[in-house]
Design a protein around this motif. Structure first.
Motif, mmCIF file in Angstrom:
data_model
loop_
_atom_site.group_PDB
_atom_site.id
_atom_site.type_symbol
_atom_site.label_atom_id
_atom_site.label_comp_id
_atom_site.label_asym_id
_atom_site.label_seq_id
_atom_site.Cartn_x
_atom_site.Cartn_y
_atom_site.Cartn_z
ATOM 1 N N ILE A 244 0.838 -1.205 0.000
ATOM 2 C CA ILE A 244 0.000 0.000 0.000
ATOM 3 C C ILE A 244 0.871 1.252 0.000
ATOM 4 O O ILE A 244 0.612 2.206 -0.750
ATOM 5 N N ILE A 245 1.934 1.245 0.825
ATOM 6 C CA ILE A 245 2.765 2.437 0.991
ATOM 7 C C ILE A 245 3.640 2.694 -0.225
ATOM 8 O O ILE A 245 3.717 3.812 -0.742
ATOM 9 N N ARG A 246 4.320 1.666 -0.723
ATOM 10 C CA ARG A 246 5.287 1.861 -1.805
ATOM 11 C C ARG A 246 4.681 1.734 -3.201
ATOM 12 O O ARG A 246 5.183 2.312 -4.156
ATOM 13 N N GLY A 247 3.611 0.971 -3.314
ATOM 14 C CA GLY A 247 3.035 0.739 -4.629
ATOM 15 C C GLY A 247 1.773 1.525 -4.927
ATOM 16 O O GLY A 247 1.617 2.084 -6.011
ATOM 17 N N PHE A 248 0.864 1.608 -3.950
ATOM 18 C CA PHE A 248 -0.465 2.164 -4.192
ATOM 19 C C PHE A 248 -0.575 3.657 -3.862
ATOM 20 O O PHE A 248 -1.052 4.453 -4.669
ATOM 21 N N LEU A 249 -0.117 4.042 -2.667
ATOM 22 C CA LEU A 249 -0.302 5.420 -2.210
ATOM 23 C C LEU A 249 0.380 6.467 -3.099
ATOM 24 O O LEU A 249 -0.197 7.551 -3.318
ATOM 25 N N PRO A 250 1.604 6.212 -3.633
ATOM 26 C CA PRO A 250 2.192 7.214 -4.531
ATOM 27 C C PRO A 250 1.315 7.520 -5.744
ATOM 28 O O PRO A 250 1.184 8.680 -6.144
ATOM 29 N N MET A 251 0.696 6.487 -6.308
ATOM 30 C CA MET A 251 -0.189 6.698 -7.453
ATOM 31 C C MET A 251 -1.459 7.417 -7.031
ATOM 32 O O MET A 251 -1.958 8.290 -7.754
ATOM 33 N N VAL A 252 -1.984 7.102 -5.847
ATOM 34 C CA VAL A 252 -3.176 7.789 -5.343
ATOM 35 C C VAL A 252 -2.889 9.278 -5.176
ATOM 36 O O VAL A 252 -3.711 10.131 -5.547
ATOM 37 N N ALA A 253 -1.706 9.603 -4.651
ATOM 38 C CA ALA A 253 -1.333 11.008 -4.451
ATOM 39 C C ALA A 253 -1.296 11.758 -5.779
ATOM 40 O O ALA A 253 -1.782 12.897 -5.884
ATOM 41 N N VAL A 254 -0.739 11.114 -6.793
ATOM 42 C CA VAL A 254 -0.657 11.741 -8.120
ATOM 43 C C VAL A 254 -2.053 11.947 -8.697
ATOM 44 O O VAL A 254 -2.368 13.013 -9.247
ATOM 45 N N MET A 255 -2.922 10.943 -8.576
ATOM 46 C CA MET A 255 -4.272 11.045 -9.124
ATOM 47 C C MET A 255 -5.122 12.067 -8.370
ATOM 48 O O MET A 255 -5.978 12.730 -8.948
ATOM 49 N N VAL A 256 -4.877 12.201 -7.055
ATOM 50 C CA VAL A 256 -5.577 13.232 -6.279
ATOM 51 C C VAL A 256 -5.201 14.619 -6.790
ATOM 52 O O VAL A 256 -6.056 15.509 -6.911
#
Length: 388
Positions: A152-164
């Protein structure tokens, strides 16, 4: 011993690209040109600002399609690996353009939305190109982070931050429709790229909450939902667009009233040549015309996923995800536009890809289809034992 030789020769003589996919694209562009002209004649003749020129939108759409075809031809010459290398830079460029749109005095405001940059000759809508840049970036991200997609931290959240960040910029314009399409593209590519099932299911559960929150946070979005739920409650106000779109569908019946014979396009149906072009198609060409459009889009989506599957077989994972992302883009945007025209979804302000009037949309769509054809071209070369 002869059979393998014959198979090999047939394989070498096979077309270098998907000719049917190219023809489907050209048919949609041609149909769009005809219907844009038909839908826009009354609007153009009534517009004093453009000199009451009945062929104004026809001429501009012809120019846009010509530009799109030329851009597609150039794009087809570019190897897919180049797009992978450039994906982060193109995405950053897209973010810069979305920021530029919001700068007072630079971004152009039309009908209450600030989505365009004036290039004198025509207006550029960055959100249309951001759909392609997002598909490229997320595809590259999924390939680069394949070993960390369970985290979640290294794979998912960085992409979520960009999409937000992308969502924040788009909602400031506001352009909720473009954000919905980009979100669908990103989520689909992450899923196809191997994101953890639990993370994906959690994301799906959070999406409805986020959508409801966005709707309730904006009065104009809430008004659109209310108007969509019962357009006949206020047919001259909130439900005006949808009520006239439904009238157009009803008048068309099975075979339509005939090309050029639409009544709703005579200044009754707003945005007849852009967002509600399908309603005019339904009125003039009937159920058969609408079914043809749906069938052509379905073929693009099916072929996009087929091309992606072939790329996976050739171990070209970026190309596979990008092809499928383009398929999701065409499919989701097509479904939303069709749903809006038929009263199944609230008004989103999204055009019908390859068909509706608009320079940025046509250009971005043509480039995307050229990239898809390039992926297929490289697949076929690899199957023949040739370098991609």
């Amino acid at each position: 011993m002869l059979a393998p030789v014959m198979t090999s020769r047939e394989n070498m003589n096979a077309p270098n690209y998907d000719q049917l996919l190219l023809w489907v694209t050209l048919i949609l562009l041609g149909l769009g040109l005809v219907m844009v002209y038909s839908a826009s004649i009354a609007i153009a003749e009534a517009d004093k600002a453009i000199g009451h020129q009945s062929a104004y939108f026809l001429i501009r759409q012809s120019i846009y399609i010509t530009m799109g075809v030329v851009a597609a031809f150039v794009t087809f010459q570019i190897p897919v690996v180049w797009w992978q290398k450039m994906a982060p830079y193109l995405f950053i460029t897209g973010l810069g353009l979305l920021l530029l749109v919001l700068v007072p005095g630079i971004g152009r405001n039309v009908n209450g939305s600030q989505r365009w940059l004036s290039l004198i000759v025509f207006n550029l809508q960055p959100s249309e190109f951001m759909k392609l840049f997002a598909a490229m970036y997320v595809s590259d991200y999924a390939v680069r982070k394949s070993a960390q997609m369970d985290s979640i931290i290294r794979g998912f959240l960085p992409m979520v931050a960009v999409m937000v960040l992308v969502g924040f910029l788009l909602l400031r314009e506001p352009d909720f429709g473009a954000f919905a399409v980009i979100a669908a593209i990103s989520i689909s590519i992450l899923w196809l790229g191997g994101i953890n099932v639990k993370i994906f299911m959690g994301l799906l559960l959070l999406l409805p909450v986020a959508v409801v929150g966005l709707i309730m946070s904006s009065p104009y979005r809430m008004q659109r939902v209310i108007g969509f739920m019962d357009p006949w409650a206020d047919p001259y106000g909130k439900g005006y667009q949808l009520s006239h779109a439904l009238i157009a569908f009803g008048r068309g019946e099975w075979l339509g009233v005939g090309l050029g014979a639409s009544v709703e396009k005579l200044l009754y149906l707003p945005e007849a040549h852009t967002d509600f072009l399908l309603a005019v198609i339904a009125e003039e060409l009937g159920f058969v015309g609408v079914l043809t459009v749906v069938g052509l889009f379905a073929w693009i989506v099916i072929r996009a996923f087929g091309i992606g599957k072939e790329a996976v077989a050739n171990e070209r994972y970026f190309a596979a995800l990008l092809a499928q992302g383009i398929g999701v883009w065409m499919g989701v945007q097509g479904i939303i536009n069709i749903g809006v025209n038929m009263g199944v979804l609230p008004t989103k302000g999204l055009t019908l890809p390859l068909l509706s009037f608009g320079g940025s949309g046509i250009l971005a769509n043509c480039i995307a289809m050229a990239v898809l054809l390039r992926v297929d071209y490289e697949n076929r070369r690899l199957q023949k034992g040739l370098p991609a």
